[in-house]
Motif scaffolding. Structure first.
Motif, PDB file in Angstrom:
ATOM      1  N   ARG A  54       0.809  -1.224   0.000  1.00  0.00           N
ATOM      2  CA  ARG A  54       0.000   0.000   0.000  1.00  0.00           C
ATOM      3  C   ARG A  54       0.839   1.269   0.000  1.00  0.00           C
ATOM      4  O   ARG A  54       0.369   2.327  -0.422  1.00  0.00           O
ATOM      5  CB  ARG A  54      -0.948   0.014   1.205  1.00  0.00           C
ATOM      6  N   LYS A  55       2.086   1.195   0.459  1.00  0.00           N
ATOM      7  CA  LYS A  55       2.933   2.389   0.499  1.00  0.00           C
ATOM      8  C   LYS A  55       3.808   2.533  -0.743  1.00  0.00           C
ATOM      9  O   LYS A  55       4.577   3.491  -0.842  1.00  0.00           O
ATOM     10  CB  LYS A  55       3.817   2.352   1.745  1.00  0.00           C
ATOM     11  N   VAL A  56       3.696   1.612  -1.680  1.00  0.00           N
ATOM     12  CA  VAL A  56       4.505   1.672  -2.895  1.00  0.00           C
ATOM     13  C   VAL A  56       3.982   2.786  -3.800  1.00  0.00           C
ATOM     14  O   VAL A  56       2.790   2.831  -4.111  1.00  0.00           O
ATOM     15  CB  VAL A  56       4.474   0.324  -3.644  1.00  0.00           C
ATOM     16  N   LEU A  57       4.868   3.677  -4.221  1.00  0.00           N
ATOM     17  CA  LEU A  57       4.477   4.816  -5.044  1.00  0.00           C
ATOM     18  C   LEU A  57       4.831   4.637  -6.515  1.00  0.00           C
ATOM     19  O   LEU A  57       4.165   5.194  -7.382  1.00  0.00           O
ATOM     20  CB  LEU A  57       5.145   6.091  -4.505  1.00  0.00           C
ATOM     21  N   MET A  58       5.885   3.898  -6.806  1.00  0.00           N
ATOM     22  CA  MET A  58       6.338   3.771  -8.186  1.00  0.00           C
ATOM     23  C   MET A  58       5.470   2.782  -8.969  1.00  0.00           C
ATOM     24  O   MET A  58       4.820   1.905  -8.397  1.00  0.00           O
ATOM     25  CB  MET A  58       7.801   3.328  -8.234  1.00  0.00           C
ATOM     26  N   GLU A  59       5.451   2.936 -10.282  1.00  0.00           N
ATOM     27  CA  GLU A  59       4.731   2.031 -11.172  1.00  0.00           C
ATOM     28  C   GLU A  59       5.759   1.248 -11.990  1.00  0.00           C
ATOM     29  O   GLU A  59       6.412   1.812 -12.864  1.00  0.00           O
ATOM     30  CB  GLU A  59       3.803   2.810 -12.095  1.00  0.00           C
ATOM     31  N   PRO A  60       5.913  -0.036 -11.730  1.00  0.00           N
ATOM     32  CA  PRO A  60       6.904  -0.812 -12.480  1.00  0.00           C
ATOM     33  C   PRO A  60       6.461  -1.067 -13.911  1.00  0.00           C
ATOM     34  O   PRO A  60       5.271  -1.220 -14.197  1.00  0.00           O
ATOM     35  CB  PRO A  60       6.991  -2.127 -11.683  1.00  0.00           C
ATOM     36  N   HIS A  61       7.441  -1.105 -14.804  1.00  0.00           N
ATOM     37  CA  HIS A  61       7.182  -1.391 -16.215  1.00  0.00           C
ATOM     38  C   HIS A  61       7.591  -2.811 -16.578  1.00  0.00           C
ATOM     39  O   HIS A  61       7.144  -3.339 -17.593  1.00  0.00           O
ATOM     40  CB  HIS A  61       7.969  -0.427 -17.109  1.00  0.00           C
ATOM     41  N   VAL A  62       8.464  -3.392 -15.756  1.00  0.00           N
ATOM     42  CA  VAL A  62       9.030  -4.710 -16.043  1.00  0.00           C
ATOM     43  C   VAL A  62       8.824  -5.608 -14.825  1.00  0.00           C
ATOM     44  O   VAL A  62       9.015  -5.172 -13.689  1.00  0.00           O
ATOM     45  CB  VAL A  62      10.534  -4.610 -16.374  1.00  0.00           C
ATOM     46  N   PHE A  63       8.453  -6.849 -15.075  1.00  0.00           N
ATOM     47  CA  PHE A  63       8.240  -7.835 -14.029  1.00  0.00           C
ATOM     48  C   PHE A  63       9.205  -8.989 -14.268  1.00  0.00           C
ATOM     49  O   PHE A  63       9.192  -9.612 -15.327  1.00  0.00           O
ATOM     50  CB  PHE A  63       6.787  -8.305 -14.069  1.00  0.00           C
ATOM     51  N   ILE A  64      10.052  -9.272 -13.283  1.00  0.00           N
ATOM     52  CA  ILE A  64      11.004 -10.379 -13.370  1.00  0.00           C
ATOM     53  C   ILE A  64      10.746 -11.314 -12.198  1.00  0.00           C
ATOM     54  O   ILE A  64      10.656 -10.876 -11.049  1.00  0.00           O
ATOM     55  CB  ILE A  64      12.460  -9.870 -13.346  1.00  0.00           C
ATOM     56  N   GLY A  65      10.626 -12.598 -12.486  1.00  0.00           N
ATOM     57  CA  GLY A  65      10.326 -13.572 -11.445  1.00  0.00           C
ATOM     58  C   GLY A  65      11.411 -14.618 -11.297  1.00  0.00           C
ATOM     59  O   GLY A  65      11.915 -15.142 -12.297  1.00  0.00           O
TER      60      GLY A  65
END
Length: 388
Positions: free
Chosen positions: A208-219
């Protein structure tokens, strides 16, 4: 914690090994350090002991799994000795970290097997996974979310390039979620919806405190590599390299819907799915799907390494650098790191340095009056430099 050392001839001293004691399995990797900070894998071993089975309900490590894990560790220690490794580290993650009898297990391993276990925090686990990603993917100019799914937890790392913005540990492990929602077999529509709602609720709470929007997802982790193997098999591309391969959200959704309707025995025959993961795969893929939903991501890049790779890299880096660094070297590295991070965020460097100079001047005056701790000055200067 110090690595466990062995007395070797000089030509073998660059062999090293790492054992990762997880909720679902124990894994050993033996490697030979190479120039440039990399390594060559000599052997890998795995034992699926389900050490964290029932942990959520009992709060304790399963007694049968403990005995199986002790035996597996004895075997892994013998294998490492056979390769004459010069540096061996053993880490334990979520199950041992959380269990009431975790310390007892650590003591038994020390007394009965002769191995010292380092129980690492969720934050340390996330850092190791991210360190592995940084060494294997180009993250420059990208907002990234890295997920490492284990049996008992999932660690999320959100980063701007190579700089970590936030670490979000969650209790969303494939084994834990399977036990919580009974998804080891055929899952009804209502049961499936309850599991999805539970995962979503936990992800919202922890991010809930995350402000950034990621563009890439690595698992990274076994769930992701299994997902990739199933997706590649479905495309008729089985056998292609897993690292860097992509799986779309549509493929994730399709596989999830198919798997949840299959009995466990039928899953064992599914191409790309190993038998020892058939009962926990629905929960694992559901976690991936909901992470993609949470951050509005349409594809995931697969990393076939993770925490153990990060641990080996840190062992190699540590052995390659002097035990003590000069204070001037530390200060220079700090300045360079601040400059890189500021540039990556588009900070007005001239303005931020002026702010830092003014803040430093005021702080120094307070320190001379005995009203500030001079040791805090580097932190204030860094904050002033990055205040935008």
């Amino acid at each position: 914690m110090e690595s466990q050392q062995f007395f070797l001839s000089p030509e073998l001293s660059h062999r090293l090994a790492a054992i990762d004691i997880g909720t679902n399995s124990l894994r050993l990797i033996i490697a030979e350090a190479l120039r440039g900070g990399n390594y060559r894998i000599l052997d890998e071993e795995k034992a699926t002991t389900r050490l964290g089975k029932g942990l959520a309900s009992t709060g304790r490590l399963d007694s049968d799994a403990v005995e199986q894990s002790l035996e597996a560790l004895r075997r892994m220690k013998q294998i490492a000795a056979g390769f004459q490794v010069g540096d061996l580290r053993v880490i334990a993650t979520c199950a041992v970290r959380e269990a009431e009898n975790g310390a007892q297990f650590v003591n038994r391993v020390r007394d009965e097997v002769g191995l010292e276990i380092e129980v690492i925090s969720a934050q340390r686990e996330a850092h190791l996974a991210f360190q592995s990603v940084v060494r294997n993917f180009n993250l420059e100019g990208k907002n990234v979310v890295v997920a490492d799914i284990g049996g008992g937890s999932t660690e999320l790392v959100l980063a701007s390039g190579t700089y970590i913005e936030a670490i979000c540990p969650t209790p969303l492990g494939a084994v834990r979620v399977t036990e919580q929602y009974g998804s080891s077999g055929v899952l009804s529509h209502s049961g499936f919806e309850q599991m999805i709602e539970g995962i979503d609720r936990e992800l919202r709470r922890q991010t809930r405190k995350v402000l950034m929007e990621p563009h890439v997802f690595i698992g990274s982790g076994g769930t992701f590599t299994t997902l990739a193997e199933m997706a590649l098999a479905a495309r008729g591309q089985a056998g292609l390299p897993l690292r860097g391969s992509e799986v779309t959200r549509a493929e994730v959704r399709h596989l999830l819907d198919r798997l949840r309707k299959m009995p466990t025995e039928a899953r064992r025959n599914m191409p790309g799915l190993s038998a020892d993961r058939a009962d926990i795969i629905v929960a694992g893929v559901a976690i991936i799907d909901r992470i993609m939903q949470r951050f509005d991501l349409n594809r995931v890049l697969i990393h076939d390494r993770g925490v153990r790779d990060g641990l080996l890299l840190s062992m190699i880096d540590r052995s390659a650098r002097p035990a003590e660094k000069a204070s001037s070297d530390v200060a220079r590295e700090r300045e360079e790191a601040i400059d890189r991070f500021a540039a990556n965020c588009g900070v007005d460097n001239r303005h931020s340095r002026q702010v830092a100079r003014l803040a430093s001047s005021m702080f120094s005056q307070l320190a001379n009056m005995g009203r500030a701790n001079a040791a805090d000055l580097p932190l204030l200067e860094a904050a002033a430099r990055l205040q935008d």
